[in-house]
Design a protein around this motif. Sequence first.
Motif, PDB file in Angstrom:
ATOM      1  N   LYS A 134       0.827  -1.206   0.000  1.00 61.58           N
ATOM      2  CA  LYS A 134       0.000   0.000   0.000  1.00 61.58           C
ATOM      3  C   LYS A 134       0.862   1.257   0.000  1.00 61.58           C
ATOM      4  N   ALA A 135       1.933   1.240   0.787  1.00 59.83           N
ATOM      5  CA  ALA A 135       2.829   2.399   0.806  1.00 59.83           C
ATOM      6  C   ALA A 135       3.475   2.606  -0.558  1.00 59.83           C
TER       7      ALA A 135
ATOM      8  N   GLY B 113      -0.768   6.416  -6.146  1.00 59.99           N
ATOM      9  CA  GLY B 113      -2.099   5.831  -6.187  1.00 59.99           C
ATOM     10  C   GLY B 113      -2.600   5.495  -7.571  1.00 59.99           C
TER      11      GLY B 113
ATOM     12  N   LEU C 237       2.216   1.734  -3.475  1.00 63.68           N
ATOM     13  CA  LEU C 237       1.183   2.247  -4.375  1.00 63.68           C
ATOM     14  C   LEU C 237       0.913   3.723  -4.119  1.00 63.68           C
ATOM     15  N   ASP C 238       0.808   4.102  -2.843  1.00 68.57           N
ATOM     16  CA  ASP C 238       0.430   5.474  -2.496  1.00 68.57           C
ATOM     17  C   ASP C 238       1.571   6.456  -2.641  1.00 68.57           C
ATOM     18  N   GLU C 239       2.768   6.064  -2.167  1.00 61.89           N
ATOM     19  CA  GLU C 239       3.864   7.024  -2.089  1.00 61.89           C
ATOM     20  C   GLU C 239       4.813   6.966  -3.286  1.00 61.89           C
TER      21      GLU C 239
ATOM     22  N   ASP D  81      -4.216  -1.735  -7.781  1.00 63.69           N
ATOM     23  CA  ASP D  81      -4.768  -2.029  -6.463  1.00 63.69           C
ATOM     24  C   ASP D  81      -3.870  -3.028  -5.735  1.00 63.69           C
ATOM     25  N   GLN D  82      -3.886  -2.964  -4.407  1.00 67.90           N
ATOM     26  CA  GLN D  82      -3.103  -3.908  -3.614  1.00 67.90           C
ATOM     27  C   GLN D  82      -3.668  -5.314  -3.792  1.00 67.90           C
TER      28      GLN D  82
ATOM     29  N   TYR E 134       0.400  -6.561  -6.479  1.00 62.73           N
ATOM     30  CA  TYR E 134      -0.529  -5.585  -7.059  1.00 62.73           C
ATOM     31  C   TYR E 134      -1.387  -6.231  -8.143  1.00 62.73           C
TER      32      TYR E 134
END
Length: 576
Positions: free
Chosen positions: A318-319, A327, A321-323, A331-332, A503
């Motif tokens: 998630k980190a 985003g 993907l987001d950072e 998707d995770q 992912y």
Amino acid sequence: MAWRGHGTLGARIASLCAAVLIFAVLAAPADAAKVLRRGNLAEPYSLDPHRTTGLQEANIIGEMLMGLYTDAVDGKPILGAAEAADTSADGLIWTFKIRSHTWSDGVPVTGADFVFAFRRILDPKMAAEYASVLYPIKNALKVAKGELPVEQLGVRAPAPDQLIIELENPAPYLPELLTHQTALPVPKHLVEKHGNDWTRAGTMVSNGPYVLTEWRPHDHVKLVKNARFYDAANVKIDEVYFYPIDDDLAALKRYRAGELDTQERWPLAMHDWLTKNIPNEARHATALWTQYTSFNSTRKPFDDVRVRKALAMAIDCKAILDEVFFGLYGDQAFSVLPPGTSNVDLSAKVEWAGKSMDERRAEAKRLLAAAGFGPDHPLHFTYNFSTNTDNRRTAVAMQAMWKQVGVIADLATTEAKVHQKLLQARDFDVAQDGWILDYNDAKNQLYLFQSTTVEMNYASYHSPVYDALLRRADGEADVMARGRLLGQAAATVLADVAVAPSYFPYQRQLVKSYVTNWVSNPRRVNRTRWLDIVDRPGPAAATSGNNETATTNEGGFWSWLGSWFSADAWRKWWNS
């Protein structure tokens, strides 16, 4: 009587007339060929459908060879080399009527070409890595293992225009499978004459829309329209070039300069610019695709599930993907089966789904300690990945995350086809891996982890429980019951941490506005056969750095000619 110039005056008038003629010819657009320039993900390893496994090869081969079924504009299967198909009541026997058509050299395509192709790819002497995808065919596994002769494969041609395929178990996904490169025909007459050299430019023939005319390694592959294709009248684009580009930023620069009309992937770092400047050209869609990390269980300590699980739990997807990917990447993933996969129970997830990263890191350290690793004896290994911007950024992030649980990971990158060879040879510790479904059925992902899938089971996962579940699913006629068994198989491979799901990536394609009929679809299949080029701007009309459009030379030849006849230009030329 012919007029002849005399002396200097005649020479200058003649040169002027010649220049006018040359520029007039160059400027004439009336019957110009339509050319499509496509960015491809990597350099193809081969153009022989029995020697390839990657999307970069499938993109090209699918333009030239056409199976019993082929890809429609939306990526769904439609009849191709077959004009009709009939299935027995039990779903085990499929009978095809071969369409009346020829190879590009004029030799008729027959059922014998398909029989030859299926036997060739499953012959153990061929050692085709992708042969296992065809194991639904009767006796295919035994033929591939050398337990039966190729003549006992469940494929036969009773007549030149007929082909019969017998299956081990019902396979409702067979139409999609038969569009795959492993199920494409190869020209028996050519392969028998030229052997492995049959795919050379100038030798290779096609039964599909395009024919190979040139392959310059690491530069481009050029295909031209096959005049003998049965539907050639409806193929709009005359030539298509495939350029291998694994650097997304470099590809975008070429795209903006007008050197590419389509590109398989745009760089995430340029999302804001793309959204602001060319939102209708930067495509963003879901795909039947899972990215994961493979552990080489033939090497210690990766044969220990505690080590595999610790490394998997330490990755904060998630980190990333987001950072790292803002985003936008996808998707995770908590499963090996992507959302949208048909005919399966998708409820199985990794056991750490829902746990905080603090909990996961603490558990990872405990598992590593139990396996004999700690501050005085850290786990140290090499992580292999293929060269592109996405993979590089992911690898750096994962390296930092593993360091947080006391693990040292060295990073090693190679071009895509070299990375593929490392996976095939099991010459890795831990590696970037993933799968785009060839057909929308869970079996296409799950078969990779079967013990019988020797060549493509990169993690070398072996589980009698898992194998038994897939065998039961293969023999189950009830769709719902089969889906539950496949779901249990997915849960088993997750519990054993054969791989670490990361992912479900989005597809990110660039398509110029003048390329029409491009339909985004989960399989990422967009055949040139269905595309057209309408109102392409002149070569000077490329997108500049500040999104201004360079001036198109609309006057072209006439503007040039007018400048020649301006008084000042005429005087300078005449007196030179």
